[in-house]
Design a protein around this motif. Structure first.
Motif, PDB file in Angstrom:
ATOM      1  N   VAL A 102       0.838  -1.207   0.000  1.00 49.83           N
ATOM      2  CA  VAL A 102       0.000   0.000   0.000  1.00 49.83           C
ATOM      3  C   VAL A 102       0.872   1.255   0.000  1.00 49.83           C
ATOM      4  O   VAL A 102       0.659   2.177  -0.792  1.00 49.83           O
ATOM      5  CB  VAL A 102      -0.946  -0.001   1.221  1.00 49.83           C
ATOM      6  CG1 VAL A 102      -1.658   1.339   1.359  1.00 49.83           C
ATOM      7  CG2 VAL A 102      -1.962  -1.136   1.098  1.00 49.83           C
TER       8      VAL A 102
ATOM      9  N   ASN B 128       2.341   2.058  -3.294  1.00 47.94           N
ATOM     10  CA  ASN B 128       1.353   2.099  -4.375  1.00 47.94           C
ATOM     11  C   ASN B 128       1.564   0.945  -5.351  1.00 47.94           C
ATOM     12  O   ASN B 128       1.488   1.105  -6.566  1.00 47.94           O
ATOM     13  CB  ASN B 128       1.409   3.445  -5.115  1.00 47.94           C
ATOM     14  CG  ASN B 128       0.056   3.847  -5.697  1.00 47.94           C
ATOM     15  OD1 ASN B 128      -0.998   3.526  -5.143  1.00 47.94           O
ATOM     16  ND2 ASN B 128       0.081   4.542  -6.818  1.00 47.94           N
ATOM     17  N   ALA B 129       1.860  -0.235  -4.772  1.00 45.15           N
ATOM     18  CA  ALA B 129       2.036  -1.499  -5.503  1.00 45.15           C
ATOM     19  C   ALA B 129       3.298  -1.541  -6.356  1.00 45.15           C
ATOM     20  O   ALA B 129       3.423  -2.408  -7.223  1.00 45.15           O
ATOM     21  CB  ALA B 129       0.810  -1.824  -6.347  1.00 45.15           C
TER      22      ALA B 129
ATOM     23  N   LYS C 264       5.284  -5.477  -4.130  1.00 41.63           N
ATOM     24  CA  LYS C 264       4.035  -6.199  -3.906  1.00 41.63           C
ATOM     25  C   LYS C 264       4.204  -7.343  -2.911  1.00 41.63           C
ATOM     26  O   LYS C 264       5.195  -8.075  -2.947  1.00 41.63           O
ATOM     27  CB  LYS C 264       3.509  -6.758  -5.231  1.00 41.63           C
ATOM     28  CG  LYS C 264       3.181  -5.697  -6.276  1.00 41.63           C
ATOM     29  CD  LYS C 264       2.677  -6.345  -7.556  1.00 41.63           C
ATOM     30  CE  LYS C 264       2.346  -5.295  -8.610  1.00 41.63           C
ATOM     31  NZ  LYS C 264       3.553  -4.585  -9.068  1.00 41.63           N
TER      32      LYS C 264
ATOM     33  N   LEU D 140      -3.799   3.915  -5.469  1.00 43.62           N
ATOM     34  CA  LEU D 140      -4.553   2.683  -5.719  1.00 43.62           C
ATOM     35  C   LEU D 140      -5.363   2.237  -4.511  1.00 43.62           C
ATOM     36  O   LEU D 140      -6.272   1.419  -4.654  1.00 43.62           O
ATOM     37  CB  LEU D 140      -3.599   1.558  -6.125  1.00 43.62           C
ATOM     38  CG  LEU D 140      -2.793   1.773  -7.407  1.00 43.62           C
ATOM     39  CD1 LEU D 140      -1.837   0.601  -7.619  1.00 43.62           C
ATOM     40  CD2 LEU D 140      -3.713   1.935  -8.599  1.00 43.62           C
ATOM     41  N   TYR D 141      -5.021   2.747  -3.307  1.00 42.47           N
ATOM     42  CA  TYR D 141      -5.617   2.212  -2.088  1.00 42.47           C
ATOM     43  C   TYR D 141      -6.151   3.322  -1.199  1.00 42.47           C
ATOM     44  O   TYR D 141      -5.589   4.417  -1.141  1.00 42.47           O
ATOM     45  CB  TYR D 141      -4.586   1.387  -1.299  1.00 42.47           C
ATOM     46  CG  TYR D 141      -3.968   0.286  -2.114  1.00 42.47           C
ATOM     47  CD1 TYR D 141      -4.626  -0.923  -2.311  1.00 42.47           C
ATOM     48  CD2 TYR D 141      -2.717   0.463  -2.715  1.00 42.47           C
ATOM     49  CE1 TYR D 141      -4.056  -1.927  -3.073  1.00 42.47           C
ATOM     50  CE2 TYR D 141      -2.142  -0.540  -3.482  1.00 42.47           C
ATOM     51  CZ  TYR D 141      -2.832  -1.728  -3.661  1.00 42.47           C
ATOM     52  OH  TYR D 141      -2.274  -2.718  -4.420  1.00 42.47           O
TER      53      TYR D 141
ATOM     54  N   ASP E 208      -6.757  -6.444  -1.596  1.00 47.01           N
ATOM     55  CA  ASP E 208      -7.564  -6.147  -2.783  1.00 47.01           C
ATOM     56  C   ASP E 208      -8.824  -5.370  -2.410  1.00 47.01           C
ATOM     57  O   ASP E 208      -9.313  -4.533  -3.189  1.00 47.01           O
ATOM     58  CB  ASP E 208      -7.943  -7.424  -3.524  1.00 47.01           C
ATOM     59  CG  ASP E 208      -6.769  -8.053  -4.258  1.00 47.01           C
ATOM     60  OD1 ASP E 208      -5.744  -7.361  -4.420  1.00 47.01           O
ATOM     61  OD2 ASP E 208      -6.860  -9.232  -4.634  1.00 47.01           O
TER      62      ASP E 208
ATOM     63  N   LYS F 165      -8.592  -1.493  -2.513  1.00 45.95           N
ATOM     64  CA  LYS F 165      -8.385  -0.759  -3.763  1.00 45.95           C
ATOM     65  C   LYS F 165      -9.511   0.259  -3.981  1.00 45.95           C
ATOM     66  O   LYS F 165     -10.675  -0.004  -3.716  1.00 45.95           O
ATOM     67  CB  LYS F 165      -8.337  -1.731  -4.938  1.00 45.95           C
ATOM     68  CG  LYS F 165      -7.036  -2.531  -5.010  1.00 45.95           C
ATOM     69  CD  LYS F 165      -6.995  -3.401  -6.227  1.00 45.95           C
ATOM     70  CE  LYS F 165      -5.653  -4.134  -6.337  1.00 45.95           C
ATOM     71  NZ  LYS F 165      -5.618  -5.036  -7.518  1.00 45.95           N
TER      72      LYS F 165
END
Length: 359
Positions: free
Chosen positions: A278, A281-282, A285, A328-329, A353, A356
């Motif tokens: 997170v 921002n990926a 991962k 993204l999160y 997930d 997101k």
């Protein structure tokens, strides 16, 4: 969300089932979730193909400029491509690694009543346990464990630390201190390889927390029907694993395949947790992994979890949300986040997930 205080069903120690002829139904996974223990299948590389997670020499960090650059590049590539890597020349004494592993092995060899004195609850998970999620009727994993809080010291409960074997408390304390230092080094390297200053991840973690889960996977009469630990990504920041060098068990997802990790002697296995996914921002991962068991012998491993401060909001760093990309999160504290796994147990990457943002 309030913590549940009691387990929904009576706890059975998996170690007491190790000599059975068949495993109870509640440990039998659905066919689609069972490990395929035959070589040459999608669950393992073809026979003769040697595949392992990257092995990185951290000694290069204190070497020449070229050696330091090579070590940092190797960490960056592993974080982007695998989410897992092994480290050697990490600065932790092999003798301390051996002693802490053997001390905890001795604990699990103690009579059941001695271990039961430290039985845990879902309120904190600290102590002697045999399940993670609290959903009634859940299919369970083939493992017992011992979970301890190490940092911050304000929440450390010495009453939960086993008194036997006599060396366990002092050895575990020394081990935890050394691994916290190692996590600081790896944090600095990760920060710099993201193009940020070396204190970036340390600042984002705040007053970091650390805990230890010692996993004990008893021998299993039907290892093809169950798992020692179901597929999941780690909910925290990063994990440092001391594996059992006698027998393999950890598997890492790479695409559609499960790669069985071959532990390097005196190495640690490092993996990215959801919080770093997170925060970056990926860019880096977290990756699904699981544990298989075997019929011949038990297996022990020590997972050291290094996590952000409980009440800090974790969100993608502004420095990594470029003008042409977006976050993204959604923000969430780690305290809120980890309650998910405590409720439902290991469930792939469903938790991260769920954070997101919808485009």
């Amino acid at each position: 969300m309030e913590a549940i205080q009691e387990w929904p069903e009576p706890i059975v120690r998996v170690q007491t089932l190790a000599d059975a002829q068949v495993i109870p139904d509640r440990y039998i996974k659905p066919p689609s979730q069972r490990p395929n223990l035959n070589p040459g299948t999608p669950s393992s590389p073809p026979t003769g193909e040697a595949v392992n997670i990257p092995v990185i020499d951290l000694g290069g960090l204190s070497g020449s400029a070229a050696a330091k650059q090579a070590s940092m590049l190797a960490v960056s590539n592993a974080c982007r491509d695998w989410g897992f890597f092994q480290v050697v020349n990490h600065g932790v004494s092999p003798e301390l690694m051996r002693r802490v592993r053997e001390a905890w092995r001795e604990f699990f060899y103690l009579p059941l009543e001695a271990k039961q004195a430290y039985a845990n609850s879902p309120a904190t998970f600290e102590g002697y346990g045999s399940r993670i999620g609290v959903q009634k009727g859940a299919i369970l994993d083939w493992s017992d464990y011992f979970f301890l809080h190490l940092l911050p010291r304000s929440i450390k409960n010495c009453d939960k630390w086993p008194a036997l074997p006599a060396s366990l408390r002092e050895t575990t304390e020394s081990y935890g201190g050394e691994l916290a230092k190692l996590c600081g080094v790896i944090q600095s390297v990760m920060s710099m390889t993201l193009g940020l200053d070396e204190e970036f991840l340390s600042r984002e973690f705040g007053e970091a927390g650390a805990c230890l889960r010692v996993n004990f996977y008893p021998k299993c009469p039907q290892p093809d029907l169950t798992l020692g630990l179901s597929p999941h990504s780690d909910p925290g920041g990063m994990t440092i694993l001391l594996a059992d060098e006698r027998v393999r068990g950890l598997q890492v997802r790479k695409g559609d395949a499960w790669i069985t990790v071959d532990p390097v002697p005196n190495a640690f296995i490092v993996n990215i947790g959801d919080q770093i996914q997170v925060l970056t921002n990926a860019t880096y991962k977290s990756v699904e992994h699981r544990v298989i068991v075997n019929a011949a012998t038990e297996r022990i491993s020590l997972a050291f979890f290094y996590n952000p401060q409980d009440d800090l909001l974790i969100k993608p760093a502004e420095e990594l949300v470029a003008p042409y990309t977006s976050a993204l999160y959604k923000p969430m504290s780690f305290k809120e986040y980890k309650m998910y796994m405590r409720m439902v147990g290991p469930r792939g990457k469903s938790q991260v997930d769920s954070m997101k943002l919808v485009a």
